[in-house]
Design an enzyme around this catalytic site. Sequence first.
Site, PDB file in Angstrom:
ATOM      1  N   GLY A  16       0.818  -1.215   0.000  1.00 56.35           N
ATOM      2  CA  GLY A  16       0.000   0.000   0.000  1.00 56.35           C
ATOM      3  C   GLY A  16       0.850   1.262   0.000  1.00 56.35           C
ATOM      4  O   GLY A  16       0.573   2.218  -0.744  1.00 56.35           O
ATOM      5  N   LYS A 184      -4.931 -12.984 -11.586  1.00 54.80           N
ATOM      6  CA  LYS A 184      -3.762 -12.785 -10.711  1.00 54.80           C
ATOM      7  C   LYS A 184      -3.377 -14.106 -10.043  1.00 54.80           C
ATOM      8  O   LYS A 184      -2.188 -14.420  -9.893  1.00 54.80           O
ATOM      9  CB  LYS A 184      -4.067 -11.711  -9.658  1.00 54.80           C
ATOM     10  CG  LYS A 184      -2.987 -11.553  -8.577  1.00 54.80           C
ATOM     11  CD  LYS A 184      -1.656 -11.125  -9.168  1.00 54.80           C
ATOM     12  CE  LYS A 184      -0.623 -10.578  -8.207  1.00 54.80           C
ATOM     13  NZ  LYS A 184      -0.415 -11.177  -6.928  1.00 54.80           N
ATOM     14  N   HIS A 187      -1.625 -16.165 -12.568  1.00 51.57           N
ATOM     15  CA  HIS A 187      -0.301 -15.552 -12.726  1.00 51.57           C
ATOM     16  C   HIS A 187       0.640 -16.073 -11.632  1.00 51.57           C
ATOM     17  O   HIS A 187       1.762 -16.494 -11.891  1.00 51.57           O
ATOM     18  CB  HIS A 187      -0.422 -14.022 -12.646  1.00 51.57           C
ATOM     19  CG  HIS A 187       0.871 -13.323 -12.374  1.00 51.57           C
ATOM     20  ND1 HIS A 187       1.437 -13.289 -11.112  1.00 51.57           N
ATOM     21  CD2 HIS A 187       1.729 -12.665 -13.177  1.00 51.57           C
ATOM     22  CE1 HIS A 187       2.586 -12.635 -11.161  1.00 51.57           C
ATOM     23  NE2 HIS A 187       2.783 -12.244 -12.404  1.00 51.57           N
ATOM     24  N   ASN A 188       0.172 -16.053 -10.390  1.00 55.22           N
ATOM     25  CA  ASN A 188       1.012 -16.532  -9.286  1.00 55.22           C
ATOM     26  C   ASN A 188       1.304 -18.018  -9.416  1.00 55.22           C
ATOM     27  O   ASN A 188       2.401 -18.476  -9.105  1.00 55.22           O
ATOM     28  CB  ASN A 188       0.344 -16.253  -7.938  1.00 55.22           C
ATOM     29  CG  ASN A 188       0.435 -14.795  -7.534  1.00 55.22           C
ATOM     30  OD1 ASN A 188       0.597 -13.920  -8.382  1.00 55.22           O
ATOM     31  ND2 ASN A 188       0.335 -14.517  -6.247  1.00 55.22           N
ATOM     32  N   GLU A 191       3.928 -18.437 -11.822  1.00 55.67           N
ATOM     33  CA  GLU A 191       5.183 -18.034 -11.148  1.00 55.67           C
ATOM     34  C   GLU A 191       5.758 -19.229 -10.361  1.00 55.67           C
ATOM     35  O   GLU A 191       6.963 -19.490 -10.401  1.00 55.67           O
ATOM     36  CB  GLU A 191       4.874 -16.854 -10.229  1.00 55.67           C
ATOM     37  CG  GLU A 191       6.035 -16.338  -9.416  1.00 55.67           C
ATOM     38  CD  GLU A 191       5.550 -15.268  -8.409  1.00 55.67           C
ATOM     39  OE1 GLU A 191       4.808 -14.357  -8.812  1.00 55.67           O
ATOM     40  OE2 GLU A 191       5.905 -15.378  -7.236  1.00 55.67           O
TER      41      GLU A 191
END
Length: 480
Positions: A16, A184, A187-188, A191
Amino acid sequence: MAGESRIGVTGLAVMGANLARNIARHGIPVAVHNRSPAKTEELVREFGHEGPMTGTTTVEEFVAALERPRRLVMMVKAGPPVDAVAEELAAHLEPGDILIDGGNSHFQDTRRRVEHYRERDLRFIGTGISGGEEGALNGPSIMPGGEREAYAEIADIFETIAAHVDGLPCCTYVGPDGAGHYVKMVHNGIEYADIQLIVEAYDLLRHGVGLEVPDIAQIFGEWNTGDLDSFLIEITAKVLGKTDAETGKPLVDVIVDQAEQKGTGRWTAQDALELGVPLTAITEAVFARSLSALLEERAAAAQTLAGPAPEGGAREDRSLVDDVQRALYASKVVAYAQGFAQMSAASGQYDWSLDLGAMARIWRGGCIIRARFLGRITDAYEEDPNLTNLLMVPYFRDAVAEAQDAWRRVVSHAVARGIAVPAFTSALAYYDGYRRERGPASLIQGLRDYFGAHTYRRVDKPGSFHTRWAQDGTEAQTDA
Ligand code: NBP
């Protein structure tokens, strides 16, 4: 009364804080807030000079600092904290305001939240943000999902702060409800597979070929100039090239060989099981981490279980180095083909109409799996949006065909030498299974029919059939 900040960020831990700095550095007024105010004060004190940043202490102040419709990014721990923060904010919001969850939430939670806040006239965007702290600060890959109209209200900010490759932002609207967090998640998962394949290649170079760590670092550096060119290969060369100041050994030799995981790889594998998608490389990568975690059991088994010891094997058999490079590339193609097949299945299942070529495009920069290779995937989907499997695209088909002999030699060598390469092996098994017109599953069906009367279909006529195995052995059609 509405304030002047264009967007707010609450949750000022690593992600953040860096995201807020990124926004402010682009001259976009941002209001910042954190449950414990010390983090807000520290951020504004240290980095408030970088751009228009307004520190706020209470939720009321935070909400009041924003222009309307209010755009509020939550960068808090995934799970119950997201619900807690969203509820707290929602109590002060007005119809049309937009809650944005930028953490790694489970896509099913996001689907639920989108629906819940729609009923309250609020809009909810669940967005993947990849690239760790460095990406959040200098340009992440951003994967937003939710209502398209809500995305339109934040598009200019997100597309400004995202990484850019060839002048294009690594951010695009992904799809309805949980689509952004789903992409996402995959995507991970990819990875995980990418990392596992790299680690297996390292193990093979070290114990199958017999190279020293600095030599392996150099080889990864060389690989990074070719088809394997990617962030993960680049940093592998750097990590392997690092010497521990205390012992003078390669740092990788003093790090405990026990991998940790936060859960997105596991979620990807779990959803592949739900969808019935064969996702072997990512799933093996998750299991490999779980196996590595059994440190004490492995130490005991090493003294007890028979088999060749990978350490102290061949010395300087360099003929395998090129084979390992080819096997790594072919396995990587399979891992991506599986991940994209999963997104395609999810798109159908959840009615998302995902543009898979665009997903590969927004992963080209800002995220951990950024790679030259992704451009090829975008091209493939632009040419054929209904593509069923990346392995069928001429570029990938030919690359794997060219690599497959080396791939088989590497897997055979690893098996003979007792070097576990689950991702290389399972990727090859998938490849061989996928290219087989007629496999052995007919026997599975025969067995299922024997013990459970589950019926089978025949190759020579339509219908469902059951053999009366225990009675007279005759065959009966069951759906006539
Ligand atoms: P963390 O996941 O460690 O979360 C810490 C933040 O959550 C702090 O601001 C904390 O406030 C706040 N928080 C918690 Br915990 N419970 C809260 C509650 N009940 N109410 C209000 N605030 C609460 O932070 P992070 O590592 O920056 O990650 C943020 C999100 O981004 C996560 O979903 C993470 O999975 C995802 N992500 C992280 C990375 C990475 O590289 N770290 C990369 C990509 C995505 P406090 O200061 O008052 O305790």
